[in-house]
Write a protein that holds these residues in place. Structure first.
Motif, PDB file in Angstrom:
ATOM      1  N   VAL A 185     -63.013 -30.509  14.426  1.00 33.34           N
ATOM      2  CA  VAL A 185     -61.573 -30.754  14.336  1.00 33.34           C
ATOM      3  C   VAL A 185     -60.934 -30.201  15.606  1.00 33.34           C
ATOM      4  CG1 VAL A 185     -61.465 -30.747  11.824  1.00 33.34           C
ATOM      5  CG2 VAL A 185     -61.185 -28.597  13.075  1.00 33.34           C
ATOM      6  N   LYS A 186     -59.829 -30.828  16.043  1.00 30.12           N
ATOM      7  CA  LYS A 186     -59.178 -30.383  17.282  1.00 30.12           C
ATOM      8  C   LYS A 186     -57.679 -30.665  17.221  1.00 30.12           C
ATOM      9  CE  LYS A 186     -59.633 -32.897  21.001  1.00 30.12           C
ATOM     10  NZ  LYS A 186     -60.189 -33.550  22.213  1.00 30.12           N
ATOM     11  N   TYR A 187     -56.917 -29.737  17.790  1.00 28.85           N
ATOM     12  CA  TYR A 187     -55.475 -29.929  17.957  1.00 28.85           C
ATOM     13  C   TYR A 187     -55.147 -29.732  19.424  1.00 28.85           C
ATOM     14  CZ  TYR A 187     -50.558 -28.583  18.265  1.00 28.85           C
ATOM     15  OH  TYR A 187     -49.237 -28.482  18.638  1.00 28.85           O
ATOM     16  N   THR A 188     -54.341 -30.634  19.998  1.00 30.82           N
ATOM     17  CA  THR A 188     -53.909 -30.497  21.389  1.00 30.82           C
ATOM     18  C   THR A 188     -52.391 -30.610  21.469  1.00 30.82           C
ATOM     19  OG1 THR A 188     -54.164 -32.868  21.836  1.00 30.82           O
ATOM     20  CG2 THR A 188     -56.053 -31.444  22.322  1.00 30.82           C
ATOM     21  N   LEU A 189     -51.828 -29.863  22.402  1.00 32.31           N
ATOM     22  CA  LEU A 189     -50.383 -29.854  22.634  1.00 32.31           C
ATOM     23  C   LEU A 189     -50.112 -30.094  24.103  1.00 32.31           C
ATOM     24  CD1 LEU A 189     -47.356 -29.147  21.977  1.00 32.31           C
ATOM     25  CD2 LEU A 189     -47.978 -26.760  22.461  1.00 32.31           C
ATOM     26  N   GLN A 190     -49.164 -30.997  24.395  1.00 34.11           N
ATOM     27  CA  GLN A 190     -48.636 -31.182  25.737  1.00 34.11           C
ATOM     28  C   GLN A 190     -47.123 -31.005  25.641  1.00 34.11           C
ATOM     29  OE1 GLN A 190     -50.530 -34.617  27.950  1.00 34.11           O
ATOM     30  NE2 GLN A 190     -51.379 -35.052  25.929  1.00 34.11           N
ATOM     31  N   ALA A 191     -46.627 -29.930  26.253  1.00 38.14           N
ATOM     32  CA  ALA A 191     -45.210 -29.581  26.123  1.00 38.14           C
ATOM     33  C   ALA A 191     -44.568 -29.472  27.500  1.00 38.14           C
ATOM     34  CB  ALA A 191     -45.063 -28.256  25.366  1.00 38.14           C
ATOM     35  N   PRO A 192     -44.097 -30.585  28.065  1.00 34.63           N
ATOM     36  CA  PRO A 192     -43.418 -30.520  29.368  1.00 34.63           C
ATOM     37  C   PRO A 192     -42.074 -29.825  29.240  1.00 34.63           C
ATOM     38  CG  PRO A 192     -43.233 -32.714  28.423  1.00 34.63           C
ATOM     39  CD  PRO A 192     -44.158 -31.952  27.526  1.00 34.63           C
ATOM     40  N   ASP A 193     -41.619 -29.201  30.341  1.00 34.62           N
ATOM     41  CA  ASP A 193     -40.314 -28.558  30.330  1.00 34.62           C
ATOM     42  C   ASP A 193     -39.198 -29.563  30.070  1.00 34.62           C
ATOM     43  OD1 ASP A 193     -41.564 -26.201  30.813  1.00 34.62           O
ATOM     44  OD2 ASP A 193     -41.005 -26.051  32.928  1.00 34.62           O
ATOM     45  N   GLU A 194     -39.398 -30.794  30.515  1.00 37.02           N
ATOM     46  CA  GLU A 194     -38.436 -31.865  30.261  1.00 37.02           C
ATOM     47  C   GLU A 194     -39.163 -33.024  29.587  1.00 37.02           C
ATOM     48  OE1 GLU A 194     -36.479 -32.972  33.830  1.00 37.02           O
ATOM     49  OE2 GLU A 194     -35.674 -30.972  34.241  1.00 37.02           O
ATOM     50  N   GLY A 195     -38.623 -33.487  28.464  1.00 35.82           N
ATOM     51  CA  GLY A 195     -39.264 -34.570  27.734  1.00 35.82           C
ATOM     52  C   GLY A 195     -39.818 -34.088  26.406  1.00 35.82           C
ATOM     53  N   ASP A 196     -40.403 -35.018  25.666  1.00 37.84           N
ATOM     54  CA  ASP A 196     -40.892 -34.728  24.324  1.00 37.84           C
ATOM     55  C   ASP A 196     -42.290 -34.131  24.348  1.00 37.84           C
ATOM     56  OD1 ASP A 196     -38.566 -35.834  23.289  1.00 37.84           O
ATOM     57  OD2 ASP A 196     -39.431 -37.855  23.173  1.00 37.84           O
TER      58      ASP A 196
END
Length: 237
Positions: A185-196
């Motif tokens: 199982v895997k969870y990934t996050l991409q959290a740019p300073d601007e945008g969703d």
């Protein structure tokens, strides 16, 4: 001491052995390097260990990058330190899937910096040099219940500030092995300073017929990105 076109000594993920990944492929969506040579760069790296519990890698690089590279950029520095509570220091490639390699716990951090690395042009204005900076805190761990059962857990938290991405990325993955079968199982996050933000989840089932030399697997990913199935077969000589 090594010199040449080398893997950047930054994170456990970008220096993991392709033949011993926990899933079918790298967690490449969380690696926001601007290099165009598979997370490698031209330079030299000094590495070593202390007391069989601390490992270090430190390198100076040219900053081999994309077509917007600044010819007047300073040299690039990339390095990391590993701390090992259980098991051994990884002096070569990191092994995500040890297939019964005992109980281990290793963590560390990496840093990457190059001043004035990239020239950014907006409209008809003059090109502006932009620094490249990144850091990571990551870990790899495994618990051996018995010869057939092993639990593996890996993770990392990244910060990026370069011409390609500015913000945080992260992942956590786990695998439970029984004999030749591994569920992941895997969870990934991409959290740019601007945008969703992008939050994605992956489940997989893998079969190791001949350890990491002959294996296959299927994974399904869903979340904020497009859903997809990934099927892989790997054969190594």
């Amino acid at each position: 001491l090594k010199a040449g076109l080398l893997p950047l000594p930054f994170s456990m993920e970008n220096r993991s052995a392709v033949g011993a990944l926990l899933g079918i492929d790298y967690n490449s969506e969380i690696l926001k390097f601007v290099n165009n040579s598979t997370w490698r760069d031209v330079g030299a790296v000094l590495q070593g260990t202390f007391f069989d519990r601390i490992g270090y890698r430190a390198g100076i690089f040219d900053g081999y990058e994309n077509s917007e590279k600044n010819s007047d950029a300073s040299l690039r520095f990339t390095g990391r330190v590993d701390l090992v509570a259980l098991g051994e220091v990884q002096t070569g490639w990191y092994t995500q899937n040890t297939l019964g390699g005992g109980t281990y716990l290793r963590g560390g951090g990496g840093y990457d910096y190059q001043g004035d690395a990239t020239l950014i042009t907006s409209g008809e204005s003059e090109a502006i040099p932009v620094d490249n900076e990144a850091w990571v805190v990551d870990l790899q761990s495994g618990y051996q219940f018995n010869e057939a059962f092993q639990l593996t857990a890996n993770g990392g938290w990244y910060y990026w500030d370069n011409s390609a991405f500015k913000g945080n990325t992260a992942f956590i993955e786990a695998g439970l092995r029984y004999d030749k079968f591994i569920g992941t199982v895997k969870y990934t996050l991409q959290a740019p300073d601007e945008g969703d933000d992008l939050n994605d989840y992956t489940i997989g089932l893998h079969y190791n017929l001949k350890a990491n030399n002959l294996k296959g697997g299927v994974e399904y990913r869903t979340g904020d990105s497009d859903d997809w199935w990934l099927v892989g077969i790997q054969f190594l000589l």
